[in-house]
Write an enzyme that holds these catalytic residues in place. Structure first.
Site, short mmCIF file in Angstrom:
data_model
loop_
_atom_site.label_atom_id
_atom_site.label_comp_id
_atom_site.label_asym_id
_atom_site.label_seq_id
_atom_site.Cartn_x
_atom_site.Cartn_y
_atom_site.Cartn_z
N GLU A 1 0.83 -1.22 0.00
CA GLU A 1 0.00 0.00 0.00
C GLU A 1 0.85 1.26 0.00
OE1 GLU A 1 -3.19 0.44 2.83
OE2 GLU A 1 -4.24 -1.30 2.05
N HIS B 1 8.48 -26.99 -0.59
CA HIS B 1 7.87 -28.13 -1.28
C HIS B 1 6.68 -27.68 -2.12
CE1 HIS B 1 10.37 -30.88 1.06
NE2 HIS B 1 10.27 -29.92 1.98
N LYS C 1 -13.04 1.06 -1.92
CA LYS C 1 -14.03 1.33 -0.86
C LYS C 1 -15.24 2.05 -1.47
CE LYS C 1 -11.01 1.64 3.24
NZ LYS C 1 -10.57 2.41 4.40
O1 PA5 Z 1 -3.34 1.27 5.83
C1 PA5 Z 1 -4.41 1.72 5.52
O2 PA5 Z 1 -4.65 2.95 5.52
C2 PA5 Z 1 -5.56 0.82 5.16
O3 PA5 Z 1 -5.16 -0.48 4.97
C3 PA5 Z 1 -6.62 0.86 6.26
O4 PA5 Z 1 -6.03 0.46 7.47
C4 PA5 Z 1 -7.80 -0.04 5.93
O5 PA5 Z 1 -8.32 0.27 4.68
C5 PA5 Z 1 -8.87 0.11 6.99
O6 PA5 Z 1 -9.24 1.45 7.09
P1 PA5 Z 1 -9.97 2.00 8.35
O7 PA5 Z 1 -9.05 1.90 9.51
O8 PA5 Z 1 -10.30 3.41 8.02
O9 PA5 Z 1 -11.20 1.17 8.57
#
Ligand code: PA5
Length: 460
Positions: free
Chosen positions: A281, A310, A425
């Site tokens: 990310e 394996h 989202k």
């Molecule tokens: O690292 C990030 O920003 C994302 O992976 C969020 O943690 C994830 O989408 C969950 O978002 P939220 O904490 O707003 O529910």
């Protein structure tokens, strides 16, 4: 100690064609120094706040110590960065079958798969359960939908909401903070300027860790010690920076698009998943900071040694030269047992185990794979922790966060946003009919059509 062994990146071990020169740190010193200064300049400010988290007193979390003791079940409800940190700590520092042997059990609702949610409801006794609802945005579909089920279930059972729900969210953004206010739910805050995947040293990771009985001070001390090392060490000698540089060079100069995270310890699988998200990310980006389209990033894949030897090793050894390997190992085993083959000694497939231990075997397998990769000119490096405890884990987590953010400077990209995730989202909100997403829904209907489906009928 946490050590980084870069030997199998060098020409001496893997050959001229794909090996780095031993003076690669000096050759790339200018770009590294620039990146290091950028990270250090950011320290303390938005969005580099994650670097300061180990220094916070975390009294807001610690005050829960005794209160949490009365619950038998702690359920983490969150997804992505809001769950993976707690899972990594749980997986690394608790017994593999913790919930079978402990009276204080930990569960994760980290997906919208109805079975994942309902299976937890099947096994927890609500009266003795606390649900920690974790969402920075306070609006993520997976988490909020599970929250609504839990909220109503508690109401149906006539249980006081404020005794069974703890909310961890942003101070202002999203609906969850409003709901928490309206229903007087205990609330923990995720500091401003700390994104989900950088939030493990906030209540997001620390409150579940407290319930798990993890030594929070040791975890944070490990992180602080790595930070102090990072600040004292010139970038060309700093293994955290050097690992980022190696990753960058193998990607940009040698086309290694896959970053294989080989965890030679089952208890590191959760850390691998956390790191996979952090890396993907943070560094998978369409645009650089000058708005050029770069569509960059390497794909991290979590693997489990020795089991995946394996499964995937054949491809790794003989397949395309598109991977950089990193091995994670723990030098001193938390548990070990020697082999005594006894009367089975006459069998050659067993006799060589005599006097050796289970840890000797997995260590030999790791060494064997490293050798086989190197012999075939495949680059790898190894990150070793002396032992798997809160102190070393806290240090490694912090080091990997620094490494990732430092990497972003080499690519000239923003490691703190995730527009791709946000896009997903929004599409979910649109399909589910959330207010304000009609236009998105129309856009989706106009653009994507089910025009090529072939069905194989089943007899049942
Ligand atoms: O690292 C990030 O920003 C994302 O992976 C969020 O943690 C994830 O989408 C969950 O978002 P939220 O904490 O707003 O529910």
């Amino acid at each position: 100690m946490i050590s980084f062994d870069f030997s199998n990146l060098l020409q001496a071990n893997i050959g001229e064609k794909f090996g780095l020169s031993p003076n690669f740190p000096d050759m790339w010193n200018e770009i590294s120094r620039k990146g290091y200064l950028k990270v250090e300049k950011g320290r303390g400010g938005y969005p580099y706040h994650f670097m300061e988290l180990p220094y916070d007193d975390h009294e807001d979390v610690k005050k829960w110590g005794d209160l949490l003791g009365k619950y038998k079940n702690f359920v983490v409800v969150g997804i992505g960065g809001s769950a993976l940190g707690a899972y990594a700590l749980f997986n690394a520092l608790k017994h593999q079958y913790h919930n079978l042997i402990s009276d204080q059990k930990v569960f994760f609702i980290d997906n919208s798969d109805p079975a994942t949610i309902l299976n937890v409801f099947d096994v927890v006794d609500l009266k003795n359960t606390v649900f920690n609802i974790i969402t920075k945005s306070g609006s993520t579909a997976e988490t909020m939908s599970a929250f609504s089920m839990i909220f109503n279930l508690l109401n149906e059972e006539g249980l006081p909401l404020h005794e069974h729900l703890i909310v961890t969210t942003d101070r202002e953004k999203g609906d969850l903070i409003k709901i928490a206010g309206e229903y007087h739910l205990p609330t923990m805050f995720i500091p401003e300027g700390v994104g989900g995947r950088y939030s493990i040293f906030t209540p997001v990771g620390l409150l579940p860790a407290l319930f798990m009985g993890i030594d929070l001070d040791a975890l944070l001390e490990g992180a602080k010690d790595i930070d102090s090392y990072w600040r004292r060490t010139p970038v060309e000698e700093n293994p955290v920076a050097l690992s980022a540089l190696a990753n960058y060079l193998y990607h940009t100069q040698y086309g290694r698009n896959i970053f294989a995270l080989m965890c030679y310890k089952d208890a590191l699988k959760g850390l691998g998943l956390w790191y996979q998200q952090l890396w993907a990310e943070s560094l998978g980006k369409k645009y650089d900071l000058d708005s050029n389209t770069v569509e960059t990033g390497t794909t991290p894949v979590v693997l489990r040694g020795a089991t995946d030897q394996h499964s995937l090793l054949q491809l790794f050894i003989e397949g395309p030269n598109d991977k950089l390997f990193v091995f994670f190992e723990v030098k001193k085993p938390d548990r070990d047992r020697s082999f005594h083959v006894g009367e089975l000694e006459k069998f050659k497939s067993l006799s060589y185990f005599e006097g050796k231990s289970s840890h000797d075997l997995i260590t030999a397998e790791l060494a064997g794979v490293k050798y086989a990769l190197a012999f075939n000119g495949k680059p790898s490096y190894t990150i070793s922790m002396d032992s798997l405890d809160a102190y070393h884990l806290g240090g490694l987590i912090y080091a990997l966060q620094l490494q990732t953010v430092f990497s972003s400077t080499l690519y000239n990209i923003n490691p703190f946003d995730q527009p791709g995730v946000e896009e997903g989202k929004k599409a979910t909100y649109a399909i589910m009919g959330r207010d304000g997403y009609d236009e998105k829904r129309k856009e989706m209907e106009d653009n994507i059509k089910e025009v090529f489906i072939r069905e194989i009928p089943s007899k049942k």
